[in-house]
Design an enzyme around this catalytic site. Structure first.
Site, PDB file in Angstrom:
ATOM      1  N   LYS A  85       0.851  -1.230  -0.069  1.00  0.00           N
ATOM      2  CA  LYS A  85       0.096   0.118   0.070  1.00  0.00           C
ATOM      3  C   LYS A  85       0.680   1.191   0.104  1.00  0.00           C
ATOM      4  O   LYS A  85       1.711   1.301   0.857  1.00  0.00           O
ATOM      5  CB  LYS A  85      -0.800  -0.138   1.294  1.00  0.00           C
ATOM      6  CG  LYS A  85      -1.864   1.263   1.364  1.00  0.00           C
ATOM      7  CD  LYS A  85      -3.061   0.995   0.351  1.00  0.00           C
ATOM      8  CE  LYS A  85      -3.843   2.265   0.234  1.00  0.00           C
ATOM      9  NZ  LYS A  85      -3.604   2.994  -0.795  1.00  0.00           N
ATOM     10  N   LYS A 121       5.129   2.156  -2.972  1.00  0.00           N
ATOM     11  CA  LYS A 121       5.296   3.268  -3.106  1.00  0.00           C
ATOM     12  C   LYS A 121       5.707   3.407  -4.661  1.00  0.00           C
ATOM     13  O   LYS A 121       6.589   2.588  -5.139  1.00  0.00           O
ATOM     14  CB  LYS A 121       6.474   4.046  -2.481  1.00  0.00           C
ATOM     15  CG  LYS A 121       6.168   5.561  -2.355  1.00  0.00           C
ATOM     16  CD  LYS A 121       5.011   5.917  -1.334  1.00  0.00           C
ATOM     17  CE  LYS A 121       4.830   7.496  -0.884  1.00  0.00           C
ATOM     18  NZ  LYS A 121       3.742   7.563  -0.122  1.00  0.00           N
ATOM     19  N   ASP A 161      -0.265  11.117  -3.627  1.00  0.00           N
ATOM     20  CA  ASP A 161       1.148  11.388  -3.045  1.00  0.00           C
ATOM     21  C   ASP A 161       1.465  12.778  -3.401  1.00  0.00           C
ATOM     22  O   ASP A 161       0.678  13.568  -4.039  1.00  0.00           O
ATOM     23  CB  ASP A 161       2.153  10.526  -3.031  1.00  0.00           C
ATOM     24  CG  ASP A 161       3.292  10.533  -1.926  1.00  0.00           C
ATOM     25  OD1 ASP A 161       2.894  10.500  -1.027  1.00  0.00           O
ATOM     26  OD2 ASP A 161       4.450  10.979  -2.471  1.00  0.00           O
TER      27      ASP A 161
END
Length: 441
Positions: A85, A121, A161
């Protein structure tokens, strides 16, 4: 084109200095945590590298008809507790070591919060401000096409992000659904509510930062009503942190962004500033404030300092200037090891990033759960569940801080590493906890 990424580093300002390389920093902290828990060397060997790192080339047809190729990455550090995740960032300084480090921090965040996730990520080397909306959409869709073989609701769940947002998540969701031929809302989080997003997700990281600050203030007996704060960064996280602190009666006296900063010793009108920034795209020249040089932010005599920008902001140059009682790491990796040592010597209470900014992944988890159920919660319920999770995690880390007589960062790593190691032991990867750790710290 898709290929496994070798261990060689991509040239970047972040990787040029080993002491500021986030991947080397997180590996060192992991090693220290394994040693503090008296676990054997096998635990560190499992955790020191991501299980999978992908580099992709993303060709995009630009508005002028030309083709430009962008480089993207996806790192999956661990899936021992559940699917990987983590967010996707679009930034010109994205590099392989940064993405690997961020995926490792995500593993620790999930473990500290008790979420059934590992760490992932992603990133693309691009300045999105230089792209038209059409080019940005094509890049977003191209990235998902390129990494589709290793992602999915049971394998790896992306999210927003730096420089990505719900609209970009919506494009990515649509591309993934086209490839699959059916609707898979749990594939990605942080998406628009109309297509399965969660209430409270946009505010979640900033709300979690403020919950952590409130808990720290209680431990230090600092009343938040009338306390002063300075914030570096006024993107989603910084602006939401400012909003919620303002609502609690905290005086935000200084804010900086990529273009500069502002200062008002009597406090900044945050609701008015948010409206101003929506029109001007910067805090600079906000009426009723004086402009402030970005580096001056660190030396201000405030109770709370909140780095909410990028990595490596609290260094040997900036840390000695800091006068705050609480440093709340809303950004990922804002403090270098040398900077951290200075903060410890000064007695500043640091809320480490893997605890402080974990509100985003927590509500992403809630979103994923809601997608899987097909049943959605009201915002009040989401916020209440977030607060419960954040307070419980803060207490776990603070208890470890007291028991081991270590700082809060070390305590957070010990909690996270301990839980991940326990999962590896339960699955049979680690047989003997008592073997001595042979590597030097």
């Amino acid at each position: 084109m898709m290929n496994d990424v070798p261990e060689s580093k991509v040239e970047s300002p972040i990787t040029a200095n080993t002491s500021e390389n986030p991947y080397e920093i997180v590996k060192s902290l992991l090693k220290e945590s394994v040693m503090a828990l008296q676990l054997n060397e096998d635990v560190y060997r499992i955790l020191e590298k991501p299980i999978r790192v992908l580099e992709v080339s993303i060709p995009v047809r630009m508005d002028d008809g030309s083709i430009k190729s962008f480089t993207g990455y996806r790192s999956q550090h661990s899936d021992i507790l559940g699917p990987a995740k983590g967010g996707i960032r679009f930034h010109p300084n994205v590099n392989i070591d940064e993405v690997k480090a961020l995926s490792m921090w995500m593993s620790l965040k999930s473990a500290i919060l008790g979420l059934p996730f590992g760490g992932g990520k992603g990133g693309v080397i691009v300045d999105p401000r230089q792209l038209s909306e059409c080019e940005l959409e094509n890049l977003s869709r191209g990235y998902i096409r390129a990494i589709t073989p290793i992602i999915g609701p049971e394998k790896d769940i992306p999210a927003p992000d730096v420089n990505t947002n719900p609209q970009i998540m919506g494009w990515m969701l649509d591309e993934y659904d086209r490839l699959r031929g059916y609707n898979v809302p749990g594939f990605i989080t942080g998406k628009p509510i109309i297509v399965g997003g969660s209430q409270g997700r946009v505010e979640a990281t900033g709300r979690g930062v403020v919950i952590s600050i409130a808990e720290a203030a209680k431990k230090l007996n600092i009343p938040l009503q009338g306390a002063t704060a300075a914030i570096q960064g006024f993107g989603n996280v910084g602006s939401m942190t400012a909003k919620f602190l303002h609502q609690l009666g905290v005086k935000i006296v200084a804010i900086t962004d990529i273009k500069g900063g502002i200062y008002n010793e009597n406090g900044i009108d945050i609701p008015a500033l948010q409206q101003f920034v929506s029109n001007t795209k910067s805090v600079v020249d906000f009426p009723g404030t004086n402009n402030l040089e970005s580096e001056q932010l660190f030396s201000l005599p405030v109770d709370i300092l909140i780095p909410a920008a990028l990595e490596n902001q609290i260094t040997t140059e900036t840390a000695p200037q800091i006068q705050a009682k609480i440093l709340a790491e809303a950004a990922n990796g804002p403090t270098t090891p040398d900077g951290d040592r200075i903060l410890n010597e000064k007695g500043i209470f640091v809320i480490p990033d893997i605890l402080c900014n974990s509100g985003g992944v927590t509500v992403s988890y809630f979103e994923w759960v809601q997608n899987n159920m097909g049943y959605y919660w009201k915002e009040e319920e989401v916020n209440a569940k977030l607060e419960e999770k954040m307070i419980h995690a803060f207490e776990d880390v603070h208890k470890m801080h007291q028991e081991k007589q270590v700082n809060m960062r070390e305590a957070a790593y010990i909690v996270g590493v301990g839980r991940i190691a326990e999962a590896y032991k339960a699955r049979g990867w680690i047989k003997d906890w008592s073997m001595p750790f042979k590597c030097k710290a």
